[in-house]
Design a protein around this motif. Sequence first.
Motif, PDB file in Angstrom:
ATOM      1  N   ILE A   1       0.609  -1.162   0.196  1.00 18.11           N
ATOM      2  CA  ILE A   1      -0.039  -0.130  -0.144  1.00 18.11           C
ATOM      3  C   ILE A   1       0.780   1.255   0.023  1.00 18.11           C
ATOM      4  O   ILE A   1       0.560   2.244  -0.491  1.00 18.11           O
ATOM      5  CB  ILE A   1      -0.985   0.040   1.304  1.00 18.11           C
TER       6      ILE A   1
ATOM      7  N   TYR B   1       2.158   1.810  -3.458  1.00 17.25           N
ATOM      8  CA  TYR B   1       1.260   2.378  -4.529  1.00 17.25           C
ATOM      9  C   TYR B   1       1.153   3.830  -3.969  1.00 17.25           C
ATOM     10  O   TYR B   1       1.219   4.885  -5.042  1.00 17.25           O
ATOM     11  CB  TYR B   1       0.068   1.690  -4.177  1.00 17.25           C
ATOM     12  N   ASN B   2       0.906   4.283  -2.703  1.00 14.93           N
ATOM     13  CA  ASN B   2       0.930   5.724  -2.342  1.00 14.93           C
ATOM     14  C   ASN B   2       2.017   6.667  -2.904  1.00 14.93           C
ATOM     15  O   ASN B   2       1.803   7.740  -3.384  1.00 14.93           O
ATOM     16  CB  ASN B   2       0.832   5.934  -0.948  1.00 14.93           C
TER      17      ASN B   2
ATOM     18  N   LYS C   1       1.786   7.229  -6.747  1.00 14.82           N
ATOM     19  CA  LYS C   1       0.569   8.107  -6.742  1.00 14.82           C
ATOM     20  C   LYS C   1       1.155   9.516  -6.527  1.00 14.82           C
ATOM     21  O   LYS C   1       0.893  10.454  -7.258  1.00 14.82           O
ATOM     22  CB  LYS C   1      -0.577   7.778  -5.852  1.00 14.82           C
TER      23      LYS C   1
ATOM     24  N   ARG D   1      -4.877   0.469  -7.741  1.00 17.96           N
ATOM     25  CA  ARG D   1      -3.526  -0.230  -6.990  1.00 17.96           C
ATOM     26  C   ARG D   1      -3.522  -1.603  -7.383  1.00 17.96           C
ATOM     27  O   ARG D   1      -4.498  -2.260  -7.911  1.00 17.96           O
ATOM     28  CB  ARG D   1      -3.824  -0.218  -5.505  1.00 17.96           C
TER      29      ARG D   1
ATOM     30  N   GLU E   1       2.565  -3.991  -5.508  1.00 16.84           N
ATOM     31  CA  GLU E   1       1.599  -3.187  -4.884  1.00 16.84           C
ATOM     32  C   GLU E   1       0.728  -4.520  -4.332  1.00 16.84           C
ATOM     33  O   GLU E   1      -0.564  -4.050  -3.880  1.00 16.84           O
ATOM     34  CB  GLU E   1       1.017  -2.258  -5.954  1.00 16.84           C
TER      35      GLU E   1
END
Length: 398
Positions: free
Chosen positions: A124, A127-128, A131, A246, A252
Motif C-alpha cells: 500500500i 502504491y501511495n 501516486k 492499486r 503493490e
Amino acid sequence: MKSIDRYMARLIALPLFSTLFIAAMLLILDRIRRLFDFVATQGGPVSVVWKMLANLLPEYLGLGIPIGLMLGVLLAFRRIATSSELDVMRGVGMSYARLLRVPYMYAIVLAAANIAIVGYVQPIARYNYEKLRFELRTGALGASVKVGEFTHLGDRMTMRIEGSRDKGRKLSGIFVHAQTPKGDWVGVTAEGGQFLATDDPNVIIFRLTNGTLIHNRANFPTPRTLSFSSHDLPIDLPKFESFRTRGGKNLEYTLPQLAKLGHANVSEAQRDSSRAEFHFRLAEVVSMFLLPLLAVALGVPPKRSSSALGVFLSIVMVVTYHKVNQYAASVGERGAIDPLIALWVPFLMFAGLIVWMYYTVAHVPGGQPIGALERFFSKTWKLIVRYLPGRNRRGAAA
C-alpha cells in the motif's frame, strides 16, 4: 523470564534497535537528496518530500529488520564470548540451545512484524509513493509558480511572476497571457496581485492591481486596451487524469492477492510473476528464523582471538542471500524456472550451510566454522603490517 534471559534481552536490544535506526537513516539520507531534486524540478510543495519518505520507510524496514536481528544477536554472543561469560555459562551446564531462547523470542516477534510490513503495509505504501510521483509530474499537487520563470497553467495560460512576498500571498511584476476557446487572447501586465479561492473548486480568481489589459480577437481592427487599478481574472484550473488503481505492479499486491493471482484464470506470465513475488517475500521472512543460528556461529570467535571477521561475514552472507533471492525471483518471473524451485532451493542451501556452521560451534569440541578464514586473515594482516613502508623505516632507524 529468568535473570539470564533478561540479561540476554538487554544485550540484544541495544545493537538491534541501533542497527534499525542507523540503517533507516542511511537509506533515508541516500534518498532524500534525490527526492528534493525531483520535487523541486516538478515544482511541487516541499511537504510532499516527507510524505514520500514516509511511504518508503516500510521498504527500508523490510530490509533493515533481518540485518538488525542478525547483528543484535551476533554482537550479544560476541560480547559474552570475548568477556569469558560464555565459558562460565557453558561450565554451569547451559547449552547454546538454552541461550538461544531469547534470540528466538526476538526472531518470532520481528518475523511477525516483517511479514505484516512486506505482506500488507509495504504494497500500500508503494502504491501511495507512485501516486505521489504521478501527481507531482501532472501538477495535481499544485505546482508552485516559480519566480522569474514562465509557468504554464493548462494549455491556454502562461504566467510570469517577478517577485513574491509573504509566502506567496503578495505577488509583483506580473505578466499573464491567456487564450479562450473562441480564439481570443488576453495579455495582462500588473504591478501586483494575489490568488483568491472561489466556491467552485475548479476555478480561482487572480486579483490584479495597477495594470494594463490587452484583448484581441480576429475581427477586431485593433486590440482593445484597458488600464485598471483592480481587475479580477478568473482562471480555470487544469483537469488532471486519475491515477491507476492499486495493483498495476506485483510490488503493490498484498500476500493474499498474490496467492490468489498465482492460481487465478490469468495469463501464464502473470501467474509466474505473482508466484515469484509471493515466494520471494515468504522466503525472506522465513530466513529470519535461521539468523540466530548464524549469529551464534559467527559471533563466537576462536579462543584468544578478538577478530571481527564474523561481523563482516554475517552482513556479506545476509546481503548475498537477499541478492540471490532477487535474481531467483526474476528468473521465476520470466518462467524459466518454477518460482517454487527458484526461491526455495537457495533457501535450503542457505539453511544447510547455517545449520552446519551452528552444529560445528555448538557440538564439535573446539569447532570453529570460520577458523580457517580467521587464520588466513590473521596471517595476511601480519604480512601487511610487516611490510608497511613506515614500519620498515622505523626498524632501520632503530
